[in-house]
Design an enzyme around this catalytic site. Structure first.
Site, mmCIF file in Angstrom:
data_model
loop_
_atom_site.group_PDB
_atom_site.id
_atom_site.type_symbol
_atom_site.label_atom_id
_atom_site.label_comp_id
_atom_site.label_asym_id
_atom_site.label_seq_id
_atom_site.Cartn_x
_atom_site.Cartn_y
_atom_site.Cartn_z
ATOM 1 C CD GLU A 1 -5.483 2.970 -2.542
ATOM 2 O OE1 GLU A 1 -5.446 1.733 -2.419
ATOM 3 O OE2 GLU A 1 -5.875 3.556 -3.588
ATOM 4 C CD GLU A 2 -6.612 4.681 -6.714
ATOM 5 O OE1 GLU A 2 -5.815 3.795 -7.084
ATOM 6 O OE2 GLU A 2 -7.795 4.458 -6.448
ATOM 7 C CG ASP B 1 -5.875 9.224 -3.951
ATOM 8 O OD1 ASP B 1 -6.318 8.735 -2.885
ATOM 9 O OD2 ASP B 1 -5.009 8.656 -4.649
ATOM 10 C CG HIS C 1 -8.266 6.084 -1.452
ATOM 11 N ND1 HIS C 1 -8.450 6.537 -2.735
ATOM 12 C CD2 HIS C 1 -8.534 4.752 -1.477
ATOM 13 C CE1 HIS C 1 -8.817 5.522 -3.511
ATOM 14 N NE2 HIS C 1 -8.887 4.436 -2.767
ATOM 15 C CG HIS D 1 -8.252 1.789 -11.038
ATOM 16 N ND1 HIS D 1 -6.971 1.421 -10.711
ATOM 17 C CD2 HIS D 1 -8.809 2.226 -9.885
ATOM 18 C CE1 HIS D 1 -6.765 1.616 -9.420
ATOM 19 N NE2 HIS D 1 -7.872 2.108 -8.901
#
Length: 571
Positions: free
Chosen positions: A237-238, A170, A168, A540
């Site tokens: 995805e996030e 993002d 992904h 994250h």
């Protein structure tokens, strides 16, 4: 720790090796239906053969698998081991990190919300850095920013199902007030000679670069695939994947149909880890389920000088206390891939390092012994969220003025569903728990199947958001898993030189874009081919990074997997 002495000793013995793995899982970011009996997958059915050093066949390992095309493999290996190549691929990742491709929970539709436009830069970056790839693949778009790269094989997909690799584009946003806490600016892509720093280094731009690099290397080697190879890059995805991952999966399903893909690879939460003094390559074959539960409590308002005995905030507080006091049961069953991991550890870890208290109960659990299941789950308390539905109160709102009786209060609770449960079972649990509280306060109760829009003033209403069942468990007796395992053995190294790297099934507590791909294949495996012990703890959050010496070798793994999967076409 207030158990009897022997139980206390058991926990002390096991806690040191359990805590690290449990903390890593707790930071993530899967969803399981049924694994069946792992012993059918890893060896014969003699359920009492878990002693170290036996040859029962539990968690049998495949041998190293080298590609038959030695010239191509040698080309890739020599390239990946070149210092010039290291500088090149590190610079590519650094440059991609510099594109702040953040995805936000409240994004509007693509084409309307300008914050999506950053993904045009991502596509431009891929096209400018990988011209050879783009000259040899077909590029399709799903909902503008979902990218699908198809390297067509010489054998039709009907005769040789394609291999699909996901990543992904993002990343999780970086709050402006937190930038000062980073060792290096989050979007600088700083390389200090050992570590590549920045948002997305681990999750998931390093993975994206690695899989497209594998195609670039194979194309430049002169390799022509028999089996079609597909790369798919999502943009959200996030934030659940609805804008890119779902359209990509629909596109591929329209093209290849049910069970039309040979193997899907996506990022994994564990990678290579050391547990019980043994190196494991932890391949997540399933993901836990997902559900956000919303609770709204409404009533009449008024002046704070004449309050009711219990206003909506008090009632909601009573509900939340009840929820936290009634956690979901823990259970260790053979349906959970973690049971397969424990079998692998019992069969391959040094006898002195694997607790006898766990080893002795595995065969009984496999037989369905409820008492053994309960004792084992107590011993494995530090891993409880592998075996239990988790619930976490994440948001709460109520009241607008201190001297006014609030008319509404609400909360959102995040749940990750255990392997053995379902969305409907979780909803039933909450309804049974909260209905009596509403009745006690003379309030109307509306469960999950109600519209939550009735006009009653005194009401407790439940609703679900982003409900996702536990994922189907991918088979570990499939040809595709054996090829993956053999590739891992051939390319990757144990964390200690004297170790053997043991490939084991595992469970992801978080969810990936694979949740949209269940219809395309049963063979979905989530694995990042690096040691994620430290990297995972930074995803994250502040100071995300990836170690360069491991990152630069990832393309060799993916290229070898493509070659090995190609070798079995027509065999």
């Amino acid at each position: 720790m207030n158990k009897q002495t022997n139980q206390r000793l058991d926990k002390v013995t096991t806690s040191s090796w359990l805590i690290h793995g449990a903390l890593a899982i707790g930071l993530l970011s899967a969803l399981v239906a049924t694994l069946g009996n792992p012993l059918k997958l890893f060896g014969p059915s003699e359920l009492d053969k878990y002693s170290w050093g036996n040859e029962s066949g539990v968690c049998q390992q495949v041998p190293k698998l080298s590609p038959k095309n030695t010239n191509v493999e040698q080309f890739v290996r020599e390239k990946v081991e070149s210092p010039d190549y290291h500088r090149e691929i590190i610079n590519k990742l650094s440059g991609m990190i510099q594109i702040p491709s953040e995805s936000y929970d409240e994004l509007g539709p693509i084409g309307e919300d300008k914050r999506w436009d950053i993904f045009y830069q991502m596509e431009d970056y891929i096209q400018s850095n990988y011209p050879t790839v783009l000259e040899n693949v077909k590029l399709d778009h799903a909902n503008t920013h979902g990218l699908i790269l198809t390297w067509e094989g010489s054998v039709p997909a009907s005769d040789a199902k394609p291999i699909l690799m996901l990543a992904h584009q993002d990343v999780v946003p970086v709050l402006a007030e937190n930038v000062k806490d980073w060792t290096h600016p989050p979007y600088e892509g700083h390389y200090d000679g050992e570590i590549i720093w920045g948002r997305g280094a681990t999750d998931d731009k390093g993975y994206l670069i690695s899989i497209i690099e594998s195609l670039d290397l194979l194309i430049k080697s002169g390799f022509k695939p028999k089996r079609t190879v597909i790369l798919a890059f999502g943009c959200d995805e996030e934030i659940s994947g609805e804008n890119c991952a779902r359209p990509i999966s629909n596109f591929l399903h329209d093209r290849y149909g049910d069970d039309g893909i040979y193997l899907i690879m996506d990022e994994g939460s564990m990678g290579i880890h050391k547990e019980f003094d043994q190196s494991f390559a932890m391949v997540s074959v399933a993901e836990k389920g997902y559900l956000d539960v919303g609770i709204n409590v409404t009533s009449t308002g008024g002046h704070a000088s004449n309050p009711p005995d219990h206003n909506v905030i008090g009632v909601l507080s009573e509900i939340l206390v009840a929820i936290e006091n009634h956690t979901f049961p823990r259970q260790v069953t053979t349906e959970n891939p973690i049971f397969g991991f424990l079998e692998c550890a019992a069969a391959h870890a040094p006898e002195s390092s694997f607790p006898i208290s766990v080893r002795d109960k595995l065969s009984k659990v496999a037989h369905g012994d409820g008492s053994a299941q309960q004792k084992l789950v107590e011993i494995l308390d530090n891993m409880r969220y592998y075996f239990r539905t988790s619930q976490s109160v994440g948001k709460i709102n109520g009241g607008v003025k201190i001297n006014a009786i609030p008319e509404s209060a609400s909360t959102l609770i995040n749940l990750r569903l255990a392997v053995e449960t379902s969305v409907s079972q979780v909803e039933e649990h909450y309804e049974n728990l909260i209905r009596p509280i509403a009745k006690k306060h003379g309030m109307v109760f509306e469960g999950f199947k109600s519209p939550c829009h009735s006009l009653e003033k005194r009401k407790v209403c439940l609703f679900g958001v982003d409900a996702l069942e536990p994922a189907p468990v991918s088979p570990v007796d499939a040809e595709s898993f054996r090829i993956l395992s053999g590739t891992i053995k051939n390319v990757l190294k144990p964390l200690d030189q004297d170790d053997e790297l043991i490939v084991t099934p595992y469970l992801m507590a978080a969810n990936t874009d694979t949740k949209f791909y269940w219809a395309l294949t049963k063979n979905i495996y989530r694995f990042t081919p690096v040691n994620l012990v430290e990297n995972l703890n930074r995803a994250h959050t502040t100071d995300e990074f990836i170690r360069a010496e491991e990152f630069v070798r990832e393309p060799l793994f993916f290229a070898s997997l493509i070659l090995n999967a190609d070798d079995v076409v027509g065999s």
